[in-house]
Design a protein around this motif. Sequence first.
Motif, PDB file in Angstrom:
ATOM      1  N   TYR A  13       0.829  -1.196   0.000  1.00  0.00           N
ATOM      2  CA  TYR A  13       0.000   0.000   0.000  1.00  0.00           C
ATOM      3  C   TYR A  13       0.871   1.256   0.000  1.00  0.00           C
ATOM      4  N   LYS A  14       0.337   2.337  -0.525  1.00  0.00           N
ATOM      5  CA  LYS A  14       1.073   3.603  -0.536  1.00  0.00           C
ATOM      6  C   LYS A  14       1.040   4.219   0.858  1.00  0.00           C
ATOM      7  N   SER A  38       6.709  12.233  -3.857  1.00  0.00           N
ATOM      8  CA  SER A  38       5.455  12.293  -3.103  1.00  0.00           C
ATOM      9  C   SER A  38       5.539  13.454  -2.118  1.00  0.00           C
ATOM     10  N   LEU A  41       4.200  13.323   1.485  1.00  0.00           N
ATOM     11  CA  LEU A  41       4.669  12.254   2.349  1.00  0.00           C
ATOM     12  C   LEU A  41       5.408  12.823   3.561  1.00  0.00           C
ATOM     13  N   HIS A 212       5.621   2.830   6.341  1.00  0.00           N
ATOM     14  CA  HIS A 212       6.759   2.095   5.800  1.00  0.00           C
ATOM     15  C   HIS A 212       8.024   2.518   6.545  1.00  0.00           C
ATOM     16  N   VAL A 397       6.658   4.488  -3.190  1.00  0.00           N
ATOM     17  CA  VAL A 397       5.558   5.355  -3.652  1.00  0.00           C
ATOM     18  C   VAL A 397       4.757   4.750  -4.793  1.00  0.00           C
ATOM     19  N   ASN A 398       5.284   3.696  -5.431  1.00  0.00           N
ATOM     20  CA  ASN A 398       4.579   3.075  -6.565  1.00  0.00           C
ATOM     21  C   ASN A 398       4.099   1.668  -6.258  1.00  0.00           C
ATOM     22  N   SER A 399       3.849   1.388  -4.994  1.00  0.00           N
ATOM     23  CA  SER A 399       3.278   0.102  -4.569  1.00  0.00           C
ATOM     24  C   SER A 399       4.078  -1.092  -5.072  1.00  0.00           C
TER      25      SER A 399
END
Length: 433
Positions: A13-14, A38, A41, A212, A397-399
């Motif tokens: 997941y992002k 991002s 973030l 994360h 950021v791109n799963s």
Amino acid sequence: MQNNPAAYTSDVYKPNKVAIIGGGIASLILADYLSKKSPNLEITLLCKDSDIASQGSSNKQGAIYPLLQAGKSIISTFYAQAFEHAIKYYRETLPSASVVPHQWCGVLQQAFNPTMPEKFKEISQLWAHITEYIDDKSSSELAGISTPYSSLYFKDGGWINPNQFCKWLLNDLISNRKVSILQNTEVNSISKSHLGDSWEVFSDGVTTFADHVVICAGIDSPLVTYASINSIPIDGVLGQVSSFNTESSTQPLKAVLCHKGYITPSDGKYQAFGATFEKNYESITSTQEAMSQNIAQIKKVFPFEDWAQQVSNELVNHNNAAVRATTPDHIPIAGELFDWSWIKHHVDNNNGKYKRADKIQGKLDNPLQGLYCLTGLGARGLTSAPILADMVSDLIVNSGRVSKPLNNLIETTAPMRFQLREYKRTKVLPKVN
């Protein structure tokens, strides 16, 4: 995860919040890439020291050039790509040399023993887009001092001050982006929250929550507890870099000169040279003995050059000792971490490859989804950090997916590669029921 072990990623997941453990160049560049890709973030850096770049990134001058071998080995392929990526990143990112000292002066890798010229000629043909083979006369002209050796010449290489770069970059990240830092914060362990959808990062008296987490702790990476066993294999090599003052006979040097060690051009105050390699060290301190080794190395490699024979301990104005984090196969470790239970469920221990679909009983997600590492950069961390930070930031950021130019790196640098090799070799997994 795709039904293919070469993917080495989960469909994660992002995140809204990311914690990065470490305060060196890999951590800072990763934060830079993440915040650019991002902007909303929230990123927290956790540094065990009172100041950033106090460990492996603490030198005042570090060279940027690749590690190339004869033949298109995995190591050569990785570092050739990393070198091009690093040059582009630093040229686009660095402020003026008055703010962060640096020079794009080229790098001369000297053919200082009889077997090297032919090896270097082969390398220059394989990697002609980043290097060329030049004779001793051209080497001397580019160096600005006499040298009896031919060279591999990396015209786009050079040096930067990693310590100053890290400090400048951190200030920019904190001032202009959603980045914060906790200093004097040594992380002990990481665990999934009770809901299993985020992570808790534990240090003495402080708990940091993040979606994360990335372990960028260099030599300390294996000390962070995140599962039944930490599977990040890192060894430490102590290295001391010394610096000449402005009275040294090496002052005319115009390009980075690499032999068994290296010498950089002067920044007006310091001129770095070294470095020692000590595997069995007792303390991380600069010593007179290591300084003398660095001096002796220059004299030994250039026995008939006046400038080399004139250097002495009295001309040294600075010494810096730091531990490099190295890996068993000399390639950095970067990517998503996988639990041994996931490997037992999905991987055949006879060949270390993904099981056939009909051999997999039920579904098991990676218990460590959302946990990554970026470590083991060794002696060429300045060269490898940007491309690895770009790749890991893409995964986050791109799963779990990366841009096409970086896709080949996932398997090369995957932390899981060591687990797969061990599983194939021993047929058993440590501490897994």
